[in-house]
Motif scaffolding. Structure first.
Motif, mmCIF file in Angstrom:
data_model
loop_
_atom_site.group_PDB
_atom_site.id
_atom_site.type_symbol
_atom_site.label_atom_id
_atom_site.label_comp_id
_atom_site.label_asym_id
_atom_site.label_seq_id
_atom_site.Cartn_x
_atom_site.Cartn_y
_atom_site.Cartn_z
ATOM 1 N N GLY A 93 0.812 -1.214 0.000
ATOM 2 C CA GLY A 93 0.000 0.000 0.000
ATOM 3 C C GLY A 93 0.840 1.256 0.000
ATOM 4 N N ASP A 94 2.035 1.184 0.548
ATOM 5 C CA ASP A 94 2.924 2.340 0.640
ATOM 6 C C ASP A 94 4.190 2.042 -0.152
ATOM 7 O OD1 ASP A 94 4.591 4.427 1.292
ATOM 8 O OD2 ASP A 94 4.192 4.358 3.446
ATOM 9 N N LEU A 95 4.295 2.617 -1.344
ATOM 10 C CA LEU A 95 5.450 2.359 -2.200
ATOM 11 C C LEU A 95 6.666 3.191 -1.805
ATOM 12 C CD1 LEU A 95 3.754 2.015 -5.701
ATOM 13 C CD2 LEU A 95 4.361 0.229 -4.064
ATOM 14 N N THR A 96 6.487 4.133 -0.913
ATOM 15 C CA THR A 96 7.635 4.874 -0.395
ATOM 16 C C THR A 96 8.409 4.010 0.578
ATOM 17 O OG1 THR A 96 6.438 6.978 -0.629
ATOM 18 C CG2 THR A 96 8.366 6.949 0.836
ATOM 19 N N ASP A 109 3.453 -8.107 5.327
ATOM 20 C CA ASP A 109 2.602 -7.806 6.478
ATOM 21 C C ASP A 109 1.425 -6.905 6.125
ATOM 22 O OD1 ASP A 109 4.211 -9.295 8.225
ATOM 23 O OD2 ASP A 109 5.577 -7.595 8.513
ATOM 24 N N GLY A 110 1.572 -6.102 5.085
ATOM 25 C CA GLY A 110 0.497 -5.174 4.719
ATOM 26 C C GLY A 110 0.029 -5.351 3.287
ATOM 27 N N ALA A 111 0.044 -6.584 2.794
ATOM 28 C CA ALA A 111 -0.303 -6.844 1.391
ATOM 29 C C ALA A 111 -1.751 -6.488 1.093
ATOM 30 C CB ALA A 111 -0.058 -8.319 1.063
ATOM 31 N N LEU A 112 -1.955 -5.883 -0.076
ATOM 32 C CA LEU A 112 -3.287 -5.573 -0.585
ATOM 33 C C LEU A 112 -3.541 -6.409 -1.836
ATOM 34 C CD1 LEU A 112 -3.213 -1.644 -0.416
ATOM 35 C CD2 LEU A 112 -4.000 -3.231 1.354
ATOM 36 N N SER A 138 3.076 5.514 -9.029
ATOM 37 C CA SER A 138 3.428 5.966 -7.677
ATOM 38 C C SER A 138 2.568 5.298 -6.613
ATOM 39 C CB SER A 138 3.261 7.489 -7.575
ATOM 40 O OG SER A 138 1.922 7.864 -7.863
ATOM 41 N N ASP A 139 1.505 4.607 -7.030
ATOM 42 C CA ASP A 139 0.591 3.979 -6.069
ATOM 43 C C ASP A 139 -0.234 2.925 -6.793
ATOM 44 O OD1 ASP A 139 -1.011 3.356 -3.901
ATOM 45 O OD2 ASP A 139 -1.486 5.445 -3.425
ATOM 46 N N PHE A 140 -0.351 1.748 -6.203
ATOM 47 C CA PHE A 140 -1.187 0.697 -6.776
ATOM 48 C C PHE A 140 -2.596 0.708 -6.191
ATOM 49 C CE2 PHE A 140 2.952 -1.604 -7.584
ATOM 50 C CZ PHE A 140 2.847 -1.577 -8.965
ATOM 51 N N ARG A 141 -2.821 1.457 -5.151
ATOM 52 C CA ARG A 141 -4.116 1.427 -4.478
ATOM 53 C C ARG A 141 -5.213 2.075 -5.317
ATOM 54 N NH1 ARG A 141 -2.275 4.220 1.028
ATOM 55 N NH2 ARG A 141 -1.225 5.458 -0.568
#
Length: 297
Positions: free
Chosen positions: A147-150, A159-162, A268-271
């Protein structure tokens, strides 16, 4: 300790009996990202041996020692894993060696899920599938991404896979001598990051269906499109009722989109509004309609 074959030719020349009894898993290690996690997942599913395809020089972790249970043996095949056709070359070599044995293949950063896999081994799964007179389990590759590509610039965050909770669709698969005949119980499936970022994905690589678990037999061949040369083994169901399907939850596409020069600066973001936290649960995948238990309860 891993047993090693210093080349694919050396593996081809070895007796199949030294691998033991299946089912077997083949893991193509394109790099070391999440490699240990994928290996641990395969061990937990109950595969009797794991074959790891890795280039010369790549460090391959050995199976950890355990006082409770003996881990399955690991065989390392030294072969250029990023070379085009690497997966099918190794899988086809294994098919020739172990006819009658079930084989699963995947890449590092990928995780096989099937209905109730938390409580049932892959051996129990294939026994059930054979009782239904089927020799293959169609699988859908579901993209995972950070969720956070930074914080996770390679898009890998266990741990935070979407994942995408919707946006999947199928089209009729055409084939036959003229390429215009509708194939019975076969479809081309699409969705996930390959669909949302299709401008960065070559058309032949946009499908998400893969025959990733199947029973080897003489003359069987895996092609570069993740299909087998036996058309019945490419079907999603038998003629008389729904059949069990599986899911491969994979960081592979997200990682590629973030590391390839042609796409990394455009993303910059996959969400999006249909992103959902992945709970590493087969029940979640079934509830989202991403795999089918068939008659297996």
């Amino acid at each position: 300790m891993n047993m090693e074959f210093d080349s694919l030719d050396r593996f081809r020349a070895s007796p199949g009996a030294e691998l033991g009894k299946g089912p077997f898993a083949v893991l193509v290690a394109e790099d070391s990202v999440a490699l240990n996690n994928s290996l641990e997942h395969l061990r937990g599913l109950g595969f009797k041996a794991i074959l790891i395809v890795a280039p010369v020089g790549m460090d391959v972790p050995a199976a950890p020692k355990s006082a409770k249970r003996r881990p399955p043996p690991q065989f390392v095949i030294r072969h250029p894993s990023r070379q085009s056709g690497a997966a099918e070359a190794v899988v086809n070599a294994l098919i020739d060696k172990v006819p009658g044995v079930w084989i699963h293949y995947c890449y590092n950063g990928e995780f096989l899920f099937y209905p109730f896999c938390e409580d049932r081994t892959v051996g129990e799964l294939v026994t059930w599938v054979m009782e239904e007179r089927r020799d293959a389990v169609l699988s859908y590759v579901i993209d995972l991404y950070a969720g956070d590509l930074t914080t996770h610039p390679d898009a890998v965050d266990l741990d935070g896979a979407l994942l995408d909770s919707s946006g999947y669709y199928a089209e009729t698969r055409m084939g036959g001598p003229d390429g215009k005949t509708e194939l019975d119980r076969q479809m081309d499936f699409f969705g996930g990051l390959r669909w949302r970022f299709e401008e960065h994905v070559p058309k032949p690589k946009r499908r998400i269906d893969r025959v990733a678990l199947f029973r080897a037999k003489r003359g069987l061949r895996l092609g570069p499109d993740h299909r087998l040369n036996d058309e019945e083994m490419n079907t999603y169901a038998c003629p008389w009722h729904h059949s069990l399907t599986a899911t491969i939850c994979s960081f592979r596409v997200a990682k590629a989109l973030r590391t390839n020069p042609g796409s990394r600066h455009d993303i910059s973001d996959f969400r999006w509004h249909k992103s959902e936290q992945f709970h590493w649960s087969s029940m979640q995948l079934m509830e989202l309609g991403l795999m089918e238990p068939g008659q297996w309860f």
